[in-house]
Design a protein around this motif. Sequence first.
Motif, PDB file in Angstrom:
ATOM      1  N   ASN A 197      17.618   1.090  -2.888  1.00  7.83           N
ATOM      2  CA  ASN A 197      18.592   1.535  -3.880  1.00  7.83           C
ATOM      3  C   ASN A 197      18.001   1.370  -5.271  1.00  7.83           C
ATOM      4  O   ASN A 197      17.661   0.259  -5.674  1.00  7.83           O
ATOM      5  CB  ASN A 197      19.877   0.711  -3.734  1.00  7.83           C
ATOM      6  N   PRO A 198      17.860   2.445  -6.065  1.00 11.60           N
ATOM      7  CA  PRO A 198      17.171   2.340  -7.361  1.00 11.60           C
ATOM      8  C   PRO A 198      17.869   1.420  -8.346  1.00 11.60           C
ATOM      9  O   PRO A 198      17.209   0.726  -9.120  1.00 11.60           O
ATOM     10  CB  PRO A 198      17.150   3.791  -7.865  1.00 11.60           C
ATOM     11  N   LEU A 199      19.219   1.358  -8.324  1.00  9.28           N
ATOM     12  CA  LEU A 199      19.930   0.525  -9.291  1.00  9.28           C
ATOM     13  C   LEU A 199      19.764  -0.961  -8.993  1.00  9.28           C
ATOM     14  O   LEU A 199      19.821  -1.788  -9.888  1.00  9.28           O
ATOM     15  CB  LEU A 199      21.419   0.882  -9.294  1.00  9.28           C
ATOM     16  N   GLY A 200      19.550  -1.277  -7.709  1.00 10.27           N
ATOM     17  CA  GLY A 200      19.455  -2.686  -7.346  1.00 10.27           C
ATOM     18  C   GLY A 200      18.064  -3.165  -7.024  1.00 10.27           C
ATOM     19  O   GLY A 200      17.879  -4.321  -6.655  1.00 10.27           O
ATOM     20  N   LEU A 201      17.053  -2.300  -7.178  1.00 10.97           N
ATOM     21  CA  LEU A 201      15.713  -2.650  -6.712  1.00 10.97           C
ATOM     22  C   LEU A 201      15.165  -3.886  -7.410  1.00 10.97           C
ATOM     23  O   LEU A 201      14.677  -4.817  -6.762  1.00 10.97           O
ATOM     24  CB  LEU A 201      14.777  -1.457  -6.898  1.00 10.97           C
ATOM     25  N   ASN A 202      15.241  -3.917  -8.738  1.00 10.49           N
ATOM     26  CA  ASN A 202      14.689  -5.069  -9.458  1.00 10.49           C
ATOM     27  C   ASN A 202      15.443  -6.348  -9.121  1.00 10.49           C
ATOM     28  O   ASN A 202      14.840  -7.401  -8.892  1.00 10.49           O
ATOM     29  CB  ASN A 202      14.736  -4.817 -10.971  1.00 10.49           C
ATOM     30  N   LYS A 203      16.768  -6.241  -9.065  1.00  8.46           N
ATOM     31  CA  LYS A 203      17.568  -7.432  -8.733  1.00  8.46           C
ATOM     32  C   LYS A 203      17.281  -7.877  -7.306  1.00  8.46           C
ATOM     33  O   LYS A 203      17.123  -9.075  -7.043  1.00  8.46           O
ATOM     34  CB  LYS A 203      19.051  -7.117  -8.908  1.00  8.46           C
ATOM     35  N   TYR A 246       8.547  -1.514  -4.299  1.00  9.46           N
ATOM     36  CA  TYR A 246       8.714  -2.766  -3.566  1.00  9.46           C
ATOM     37  C   TYR A 246       7.356  -3.341  -3.162  1.00  9.46           C
ATOM     38  O   TYR A 246       7.101  -4.549  -3.281  1.00  9.46           O
ATOM     39  CB  TYR A 246       9.554  -2.530  -2.304  1.00  9.46           C
ATOM     40  N   LYS A 247       6.480  -2.486  -2.656  1.00 13.59           N
ATOM     41  CA  LYS A 247       5.173  -2.956  -2.196  1.00 13.59           C
ATOM     42  C   LYS A 247       4.382  -3.567  -3.353  1.00 13.59           C
ATOM     43  O   LYS A 247       3.724  -4.600  -3.180  1.00 13.59           O
ATOM     44  CB  LYS A 247       4.398  -1.800  -1.568  1.00 13.59           C
ATOM     45  N   LYS A 248       4.455  -2.963  -4.524  1.00 21.89           N
ATOM     46  CA  LYS A 248       3.773  -3.531  -5.701  1.00 21.89           C
ATOM     47  C   LYS A 248       4.378  -4.882  -6.069  1.00 21.89           C
ATOM     48  O   LYS A 248       3.666  -5.831  -6.399  1.00 21.89           O
ATOM     49  CB  LYS A 248       3.884  -2.562  -6.876  1.00 21.89           C
ATOM     50  N   TYR A 249       5.694  -4.959  -5.997  1.00 21.17           N
ATOM     51  CA  TYR A 249       6.388  -6.186  -6.375  1.00 21.17           C
ATOM     52  C   TYR A 249       6.001  -7.337  -5.458  1.00 21.17           C
ATOM     53  O   TYR A 249       5.835  -8.480  -5.904  1.00 21.17           O
ATOM     54  CB  TYR A 249       7.898  -5.943  -6.339  1.00 21.17           C
ATOM     55  N   PHE A 250       5.868  -7.038  -4.156  1.00 21.48           N
ATOM     56  CA  PHE A 250       5.620  -8.097  -3.184  1.00 21.48           C
ATOM     57  C   PHE A 250       4.140  -8.301  -2.854  1.00 21.48           C
ATOM     58  O   PHE A 250       3.812  -9.173  -2.042  1.00 21.48           O
ATOM     59  CB  PHE A 250       6.372  -7.804  -1.883  1.00 21.48           C
ATOM     60  N   ALA A 251       3.257  -7.519  -3.444  1.00 22.75           N
ATOM     61  CA  ALA A 251       1.834  -7.634  -3.128  1.00 22.75           C
ATOM     62  C   ALA A 251       1.312  -9.046  -3.400  1.00 22.75           C
ATOM     63  O   ALA A 251       0.571  -9.617  -2.589  1.00 22.75           O
ATOM     64  CB  ALA A 251       1.032  -6.608  -3.922  1.00 22.75           C
ATOM     65  N   ARG A 252       1.703  -9.603  -4.515  1.00 21.96           N
ATOM     66  CA  ARG A 252       1.232 -10.938  -4.865  1.00 21.96           C
ATOM     67  C   ARG A 252       1.768 -11.985  -3.899  1.00 21.96           C
ATOM     68  O   ARG A 252       1.056 -12.915  -3.502  1.00 21.96           O
ATOM     69  CB  ARG A 252       1.661 -11.275  -6.306  1.00 21.96           C
ATOM     70  N   LEU A 253       3.032 -11.850  -3.500  1.00 19.57           N
ATOM     71  CA  LEU A 253       3.608 -12.792  -2.545  1.00 19.57           C
ATOM     72  C   LEU A 253       2.860 -12.747  -1.217  1.00 19.57           C
ATOM     73  O   LEU A 253       2.620 -13.778  -0.589  1.00 19.57           O
ATOM     74  CB  LEU A 253       5.082 -12.479  -2.312  1.00 19.57           C
ATOM     75  N   SER A 254       2.493 -11.556  -0.794  1.00 16.58           N
ATOM     76  CA  SER A 254       1.756 -11.411   0.460  1.00 16.58           C
ATOM     77  C   SER A 254       0.382 -12.058   0.381  1.00 16.58           C
ATOM     78  O   SER A 254      -0.114 -12.599   1.370  1.00 16.58           O
ATOM     79  CB  SER A 254       1.618  -9.924   0.812  1.00 16.58           C
ATOM     80  N   GLU A 255      -0.250 -11.985  -0.790  1.00 14.79           N
ATOM     81  CA  GLU A 255      -1.559 -12.620  -0.970  1.00 14.79           C
ATOM     82  C   GLU A 255      -1.453 -14.140  -0.914  1.00 14.79           C
ATOM     83  O   GLU A 255      -2.340 -14.812  -0.376  1.00 14.79           O
ATOM     84  CB  GLU A 255      -2.158 -12.196  -2.313  1.00 14.79           C
ATOM     85  N   LEU A 256      -0.384 -14.675  -1.463  1.00 19.34           N
ATOM     86  CA  LEU A 256      -0.210 -16.128  -1.506  1.00 19.34           C
ATOM     87  C   LEU A 256       0.341 -16.705  -0.215  1.00 19.34           C
ATOM     88  O   LEU A 256       0.158 -17.885   0.077  1.00 19.34           O
ATOM     89  CB  LEU A 256       0.723 -16.499  -2.672  1.00 19.34           C
ATOM     90  N   ASP A 257       1.048 -15.871   0.548  1.00 18.63           N
ATOM     91  CA  ASP A 257       1.719 -16.345   1.763  1.00 18.63           C
ATOM     92  C   ASP A 257       1.393 -15.364   2.885  1.00 18.63           C
ATOM     93  O   ASP A 257       1.964 -14.272   2.959  1.00 18.63           O
ATOM     94  CB  ASP A 257       3.229 -16.413   1.520  1.00 18.63           C
ATOM     95  N   ASP A 258       0.492 -15.752   3.787  1.00 23.12           N
ATOM     96  CA  ASP A 258       0.048 -14.820   4.831  1.00 23.12           C
ATOM     97  C   ASP A 258       1.086 -14.620   5.921  1.00 23.12           C
ATOM     98  O   ASP A 258       0.875 -13.822   6.841  1.00 23.12           O
ATOM     99  CB  ASP A 258      -1.286 -15.264   5.427  1.00 23.12           C
ATOM    100  N   ARG A 259       2.211 -15.313   5.846  1.00 21.16           N
ATOM    101  CA  ARG A 259       3.293 -15.104   6.806  1.00 21.16           C
ATOM    102  C   ARG A 259       4.485 -14.378   6.179  1.00 21.16           C
ATOM    103  O   ARG A 259       5.573 -14.359   6.762  1.00 21.16           O
ATOM    104  CB  ARG A 259       3.730 -16.432   7.419  1.00 21.16           C
ATOM    105  N   PHE A 260       4.259 -13.781   5.029  1.00 21.84           N
ATOM    106  CA  PHE A 260       5.277 -12.971   4.383  1.00 21.84           C
ATOM    107  C   PHE A 260       4.867 -11.509   4.489  1.00 21.84           C
ATOM    108  O   PHE A 260       3.736 -11.136   4.159  1.00 21.84           O
ATOM    109  CB  PHE A 260       5.428 -13.351   2.906  1.00 21.84           C
ATOM    110  N   HIS A 261       5.793 -10.653   4.975  1.00 23.78           N
ATOM    111  CA  HIS A 261       5.487  -9.229   5.164  1.00 23.78           C
ATOM    112  C   HIS A 261       6.637  -8.378   4.643  1.00 23.78           C
ATOM    113  O   HIS A 261       7.801  -8.617   4.990  1.00 23.78           O
ATOM    114  CB  HIS A 261       5.287  -8.893   6.648  1.00 23.78           C
ATOM    115  N   PHE A 262       6.300  -7.412   3.808  1.00 24.84           N
ATOM    116  CA  PHE A 262       7.246  -6.345   3.496  1.00 24.84           C
ATOM    117  C   PHE A 262       7.001  -5.244   4.513  1.00 24.84           C
ATOM    118  O   PHE A 262       5.908  -4.692   4.590  1.00 24.84           O
ATOM    119  CB  PHE A 262       7.047  -5.818   2.069  1.00 24.84           C
ATOM    120  N   ILE A 263       8.004  -4.935   5.334  1.00 23.48           N
ATOM    121  CA  ILE A 263       7.824  -3.965   6.407  1.00 23.48           C
ATOM    122  C   ILE A 263       7.921  -2.552   5.848  1.00 23.48           C
ATOM    123  O   ILE A 263       8.947  -2.167   5.284  1.00 23.48           O
ATOM    124  CB  ILE A 263       8.883  -4.155   7.515  1.00 23.48           C
TER     125      ILE A 263
END
Length: 345
Positions: A197-203, A246-263
């Motif tokens: 949802n574009p209005l809620g993506l950042n939140k 979303y993938k850009k937002y979570f890219a750093r989290l995935s690098e820091l946590d190898d058990r975190f996945h954005f599907i």
Amino acid sequence: MQVKTHKFPVKVPHVERFLNFFYLPAARRFTRGLLVSSNGFTPNALTYFSNVNSQKVKLAIIKEDLVHWIRFADRPQDRLPQKLVYVGVFTCKGGVGKTTISAHLAGAIALSGYNVAIIDLDPQKNLTTLLDQGVILPGVGDEPDHTVKVFSLDEWDASNPPADIRMAVCDCSPVFEENPIDLLAKLSYCLILTTLNPLGLNKNGYVIKNTLKAIRSVNKDAYVFVLINNYFKDEAHKARVLKEQYKKYFARLSELDDRFHFIDSDEVSIRNSKQLFYWGYHIYSGEPAELAFTPIGGKCAPKADFLNLLDYLESHSDISQFKNPDPASLTNLLLQDPLLPYTTN
């Protein structure tokens, strides 16, 4: 006939697309269909196919230069995990479908051969209202039926769970601090739900990041997945643009946590469907409780989506208790006599 030569076993979406073809006007001239794989089928793909119960399509596998039918009468019975496995379902905002996802994920697990419990941790107790008596889902082939039972926190004894339960799905409270820490520490999988949802993506991204941080404060080992719910497949371009954010937002989290996945929604998502939208109607109509897995014309998008989700969870983790036997070995046990000779020529 369609032949798949993937490096990996055929998954649920491949089977679903092949079956869906036979509901198109262009397929009326065909009386039968045969989907052949050179590397087998995942257990959840076989479960989906058997539940559709198509009279026009058969599956087969190439083995030792012969093509074999696959049947479902002799599915192995030793697929239970060695210990109770817990799955937690979290939300990044209200109304994202946490209750619906929890119930149908449990249903897919039951279809795959497990007796499963849902632990209703949400103060609103929606799952308890919807599935107070639980539901029974049919086994595949000669397997017995499998049950989905609902427990409140007071009814669930983590130190002495029911002997026949092998997996437990926790419908977690939207207020993280209200969830019991001892259960959160037992989670092997965590699903955080969101929508494109574009209005809620950042939140949503901010809340998901904080939810991951909260989970890690009590559980360092769980696999954490962000899952897109209510996905509009007919809005592919808009979805792709939002998904990339979303993938850009979570890219750093995935690098820091190898058990975190954005599907990636191209791999797995829960599609928008009337079957899920109207699920829960039974509490007003007075009908027996059921899931949105009843096929319509032989097809059932929710069933395909949740079994596909199980395939993804199994292939993106190393929790051996939840994994089924090697798909190639499983398929070998399901082969009938050879159908016809096959050579690469």
